[in-house]
Design a protein around this motif. Structure first.
Motif, short mmCIF file in Angstrom:
data_model
loop_
_atom_site.label_atom_id
_atom_site.label_comp_id
_atom_site.label_asym_id
_atom_site.label_seq_id
_atom_site.Cartn_x
_atom_site.Cartn_y
_atom_site.Cartn_z
N GLU A 1 0.94 -1.40 0.13
CA GLU A 1 0.13 -0.02 -0.05
C GLU A 1 1.13 1.12 0.04
O GLU A 1 0.63 2.19 -0.61
CB GLU A 1 -0.85 -0.04 1.28
N LYS A 2 1.87 1.45 0.76
CA LYS A 2 2.75 2.52 0.99
C LYS A 2 3.53 2.56 -0.45
O LYS A 2 3.58 3.78 -0.96
CB LYS A 2 3.81 2.37 2.02
N GLN A 3 4.00 1.58 -1.01
CA GLN A 3 4.77 1.77 -2.38
C GLN A 3 3.79 2.38 -3.41
O GLN A 3 3.83 2.88 -4.47
CB GLN A 3 5.31 0.35 -2.73
N ARG A 4 2.52 1.74 -3.64
CA ARG A 4 1.65 2.19 -4.34
C ARG A 4 1.08 3.55 -4.25
O ARG A 4 0.92 4.14 -5.36
CB ARG A 4 0.04 1.42 -4.14
N ALA B 1 -3.20 21.60 6.74
CA ALA B 1 -3.08 20.26 5.88
C ALA B 1 -1.73 19.62 6.41
O ALA B 1 -0.71 19.86 5.96
CB ALA B 1 -2.89 20.59 4.33
N THR B 2 -1.83 18.79 7.28
CA THR B 2 -0.73 18.23 8.00
C THR B 2 0.11 17.24 6.96
O THR B 2 -0.65 16.52 5.93
CB THR B 2 -0.94 17.54 9.48
N GLY B 3 1.39 16.63 7.37
CA GLY B 3 1.87 15.54 6.53
C GLY B 3 1.18 14.40 6.78
O GLY B 3 0.82 13.51 5.75
N ARG B 4 0.59 14.15 7.85
CA ARG B 4 -0.22 12.87 8.09
C ARG B 4 -1.35 12.94 7.31
O ARG B 4 -2.13 12.06 6.71
CB ARG B 4 -0.54 12.55 9.71
N GLY B 5 -2.10 14.06 7.17
CA GLY B 5 -3.19 14.34 6.57
C GLY B 5 -3.16 14.16 5.11
O GLY B 5 -4.04 14.02 4.36
N LYS B 6 -2.01 14.51 4.66
CA LYS B 6 -1.73 14.19 3.05
C LYS B 6 -1.36 13.07 2.63
O LYS B 6 -1.52 12.38 1.72
CB LYS B 6 -0.83 15.23 2.76
N TRP B 7 -0.54 12.20 3.56
CA TRP B 7 0.11 11.03 3.42
C TRP B 7 -0.42 9.88 4.00
O TRP B 7 0.25 8.80 3.74
CB TRP B 7 1.54 11.25 3.09
N ASP B 8 -1.14 9.64 5.13
CA ASP B 8 -1.37 8.63 5.78
C ASP B 8 -2.94 8.22 5.67
O ASP B 8 -3.78 8.89 6.48
CB ASP B 8 -1.09 8.93 7.19
N SER C 1 -4.80 5.64 6.67
CA SER C 1 -5.53 5.49 8.08
C SER C 1 -5.65 6.57 8.89
O SER C 1 -7.00 6.79 9.28
CB SER C 1 -4.72 4.59 8.70
N TYR C 2 -5.03 7.89 8.86
CA TYR C 2 -5.09 8.92 9.49
C TYR C 2 -6.27 9.54 8.84
O TYR C 2 -6.99 10.39 9.56
CB TYR C 2 -3.79 9.91 9.65
N GLN C 3 -6.07 9.78 7.60
CA GLN C 3 -7.27 10.57 6.84
C GLN C 3 -8.51 9.88 6.98
O GLN C 3 -9.32 10.60 7.26
CB GLN C 3 -6.91 10.35 5.23
N ASP C 4 -8.59 8.73 7.21
CA ASP C 4 -10.04 8.00 7.51
C ASP C 4 -10.61 8.36 8.76
O ASP C 4 -11.76 8.60 9.25
CB ASP C 4 -9.96 6.45 7.26
#
Length: 350
Positions: free
Chosen positions: A34-37, A241-248, A250-253
């Protein structure tokens, strides 16, 4: 994502996709974790669109040796290089030098020109240029590395602290908004230590975060405004718009992070379109870019950042906004290719 092509290319082109050597699209996207995708989806989406358009596709991986790129151009003689390179040798602000190299070779490429990349990379320089022409930008101060952090008396709290040059929300979290000098010093030190760049502290603007996509060279198309939301934001928490909010994911959900069409009145929509065209021109941008605004309750629009060559995967904001405007993803890629082929690198844009 709808991949139906609504218009046919004028001729079959030879397209070289330029990306990081670790992200060259090989096999199927489903073969990766998932991370690589997440890291590779733009490369795979562009590959699929280019092939859907009927063009020849060649992928080239870039590391820290330009001879690889020169060799690929000599061997394949591409009509266009589709540029997804975001750094060179691990240094993000060297991306403009890669484009400069393509210009020296007289090789057409997609995306922004070197001058526009250089200006937009420096968030303070961007603000200075726009402020000179009377456009609204947050008040700010720069804090260089290995210097004492001293806030100008004219710069009041709250402040938003981020890297002067890094993109992609690197170093941005809830702690990026500071309300006193102690926290300012701590956050500036954090940016120096983790991003390895000077820090920028700018006036935190309360309001809506709205992105506007622009594409073209001297004549441009402005896409529908796209808004950033955090549905589960706790009461009183700043909208960022945090780093987690853009790239994580599970955190986005968990936090309800999403983007979608901005529900705004016609007057504001017209204002943002006019403003976006002007900013694109003043910064000398070309190809395509995303402009990030804060819009206050009184509908004042402040530019936060200009992002040339934004994420171009089929499910990212730029492509989603284009689809909302009736531009299917392959047609969007086709337009970006055409802009690159007609761009005159010998003409300075103002």
């Amino acid at each position: 994502m709808n991949m139906t092509v609504t218009r046919k290319p004028r001729k079959r082109l030879s397209v070289v996709l330029l990306t990081d050597e670790r992200l060259v699209p090989a096999g199927e996207l489903s073969d990766y974790s998932e991370k690589q995708r997440l890291l590779r989806k733009a490369e795979f989406d562009v590959k699929r669109a280019v092939e859907t358009l009927g063009h020849q596709f060649i992928a080239v991986g870039l590391s820290n040796d330009l001879s690889t790129l020169r060799g690929a151009i000599d061997a394949h003689k591409p009509d266009i290089v589709f540029n997804l390179a975001e750094d060179f040798g691990g240094i993000s602000h060297f991306d403009q030098h890669v484009v400069s190299f393509l210009e020296l070779l007289r090789q057409p490429y997609t995306g922004c020109n070197p001058r526009g990349l250089t200006i937009a990379r420096d968030k303070a320089l961007t603000k200075k240029i726009l402020a000179y022409d009377g456009l609204k930008v947050p008040e700010f101060a720069i804090f260089p590395m290995r210097r004492t952090t001293k806030r100008p008396s004219t710069l009041g709290f709250p402040l938003f602290v981020k890297s002067l040059t890094e993109e992609g929300s690197i170093g941005i979290s809830g702690a990026s908004v500071v309300y006193d000098d102690v926290k300012l010093m701590e956050r500036v030190e954090y940016i120096h230590r983790t991003a390895g760049t000077p820090a920028l502290a700018e006036q935190f603007i309360e309001g809506r975060e709205i992105y506007v996509g622009v594409m073209g060279n001297e004549r441009v198309t402005v896409l529908p405004p796209w808004e950033f939301f955090v549905e589960n934001r706790r009461e009183g928490a700043p909208l960022i718009a945090t780093g987690r909010g853009k790239w994580d994911p599970s955190y986005q959900d968990q936090a309800g992070v999403m983007t979608g069409p901005a529900e705004i009145n016609e007057k504001l929509a017209t204002k943002l379109e006019k403003l976006s065209r002007e900013i694109y021109r003043l910064l000398g941008l070309s190809g395509y870019a995303r402009l990030d605004f804060r819009v206050t309750e009184s509908e004042d629009a402040y530019l936060l950042e200009a992002n040339p060559n934004p994420q171009i995967a089929a499910d990212e904001d730029f492509a989603s906004s284009a689809e909302h405007a009736g531009i299917a993803y392959p047609d969007l890629i086709d337009r970006i290719i055409r802009y690159g082929m007609i761009y005159n690198s010998g003409r300075v844009m103002f």
